[in-house]
Design an enzyme around this catalytic site. Structure first.
Site, PDB file in Angstrom:
ATOM      1  CG  ASN A  53      -0.456  -0.263   2.515  1.00  0.00           C
ATOM      2  OD1 ASN A  53       0.626  -0.834   2.659  1.00  0.00           O
ATOM      3  ND2 ASN A  53      -1.191   0.123   3.533  1.00  0.00           N
ATOM      4  CB  VAL A  54       1.598   3.694  -2.279  1.00  0.00           C
ATOM      5  CG1 VAL A  54       2.283   5.048  -2.451  1.00  0.00           C
ATOM      6  CG2 VAL A  54       2.561   2.562  -2.607  1.00  0.00           C
ATOM      7  CD  GLU A  55      -1.476   4.847   4.600  1.00  0.00           C
ATOM      8  OE1 GLU A  55      -0.960   5.718   5.342  1.00  0.00           O
ATOM      9  OE2 GLU A  55      -2.173   3.899   5.022  1.00  0.00           O
ATOM     10  CB  CYS A  64      -5.437  -1.150  -1.529  1.00  0.00           C
ATOM     11  SG  CYS A  64      -6.696  -0.511  -0.410  1.00  0.00           S
ATOM     12  CD  GLU A  66      -5.597  -5.646  -1.673  1.00  0.00           C
ATOM     13  OE1 GLU A  66      -5.158  -4.492  -1.452  1.00  0.00           O
ATOM     14  OE2 GLU A  66      -6.101  -6.352  -0.791  1.00  0.00           O
ATOM     15  CB  CYS A  97     -10.786  -3.108   1.370  1.00  0.00           C
ATOM     16  SG  CYS A  97     -10.278  -2.373  -0.206  1.00  0.00           S
ATOM     17  CB  CYS A 100      -8.829  -4.614  -2.908  1.00  0.00           C
ATOM     18  SG  CYS A 100      -7.976  -3.022  -2.903  1.00  0.00           S
TER      19      CYS A 100
HETATM   20  N1  THU Z   1      -5.294  -1.620   2.768  1.00  0.00           N
HETATM   21  C1  THU Z   1      -4.771  -2.334   1.722  1.00  0.00           C
HETATM   22  O1  THU Z   1      -3.672  -2.031   1.233  1.00  0.00           O
HETATM   23  N2  THU Z   1      -5.495  -3.368   1.229  1.00  0.00           N
HETATM   24  C2  THU Z   1      -6.676  -3.797   1.744  1.00  0.00           C
HETATM   25  O2  THU Z   1      -7.325  -4.654   1.161  1.00  0.00           O
HETATM   26  C3  THU Z   1      -7.142  -3.238   3.032  1.00  0.00           C
HETATM   27  C4  THU Z   1      -6.567  -1.904   3.369  1.00  0.00           C
HETATM   28  C5  THU Z   1      -4.523  -0.475   3.273  1.00  0.00           C
HETATM   29  C6  THU Z   1      -5.096   0.869   2.899  1.00  0.00           C
HETATM   30  C7  THU Z   1      -4.490   1.761   3.953  1.00  0.00           C
HETATM   31  O3  THU Z   1      -3.204   2.197   3.525  1.00  0.00           O
HETATM   32  C8  THU Z   1      -4.304   0.855   5.156  1.00  0.00           C
HETATM   33  O4  THU Z   1      -4.479  -0.473   4.681  1.00  0.00           O
HETATM   34  C9  THU Z   1      -5.313   1.099   6.273  1.00  0.00           C
HETATM   35  O5  THU Z   1      -6.619   1.048   5.784  1.00  0.00           O
END
Ligand code: THU
Length: 141
Positions: A53-55, A64, A66, A97, A100
């Site tokens: 994940n890259v915020e 996410c 994915e 999630c 995804c």
């Molecule tokens: N996140 C994912 O990368 N994939 C998922 O399927 C669930 C959530 C990440 C998004 C965010 O950076 C962190 O988890 C908290 O929600």
């Protein structure tokens, strides 16, 4: 070696997939949630792909794990996903999630397997009655 139209038919090495997911997780950019996620999948041709994940300061733009996994799928030759896992910073398996699951569905072989908090499940079990590419193809046909 199989191609896009020949689904992988061997055994899935879930341990190897989880190791790749953990490695990807260590590359996560998560200054806001501090919740790193790493995902890994087996593609139809047998290669393993991964993502983290890259915020973003604009939280809603967060990618996410994915998202980067699917990008890597296409950037490294395409194909479809046969088996998938993702883990958090404690190496616990987590569920993709909702968004995804849809993202994975688009690129999955029929019956793609996911390692989940309740064991190995198919994509149809985690996203029942999904809307997908075939709905659009049928409509325009
Ligand atoms: N996140 C994912 O990368 N994939 C998922 O399927 C669930 C959530 C990440 C998004 C965010 O950076 C962190 O988890 C908290 O929600």
């Amino acid at each position: 070696m199989s191609d896009d139209t020949t689904p992988f038919s061997g055994e899935v090495d879930w341990g190897a997939l989880r190791t790749e997911a953990e490695e990807a997780m260590r590359r996560a950019y998560v200054p806001y949630s501090k919740y790193p996620v790493g995902a890994a999948a087996l593609a139809t041709d047998g290669r393993i792909i991964a993502g983290c994940n890259v915020e973003n300061a604009s939280y809603g733009l967060t990618l996410c794990a994915e998202c980067s996994l699917v990008s890597m799928l296409h950037m490294t030759g395409g194909g479809q996903l046969v088996a998938f896992t993702c883990v958090n910073g404690e190496s616990d398996v987590i569920m993709p999630c909702g968004r995804c699951r849809q993202l994975l569905y688009e690129h999955s072989v029929p019956g793609m397997m996911l390692e989940t908090v309740s064991g190995i499940r198919t994509i149809d079990e985690v996203l029942p009655d999904a809307f997908g590419p075939r709905d659009l193809q049928q409509y325009s046909a």
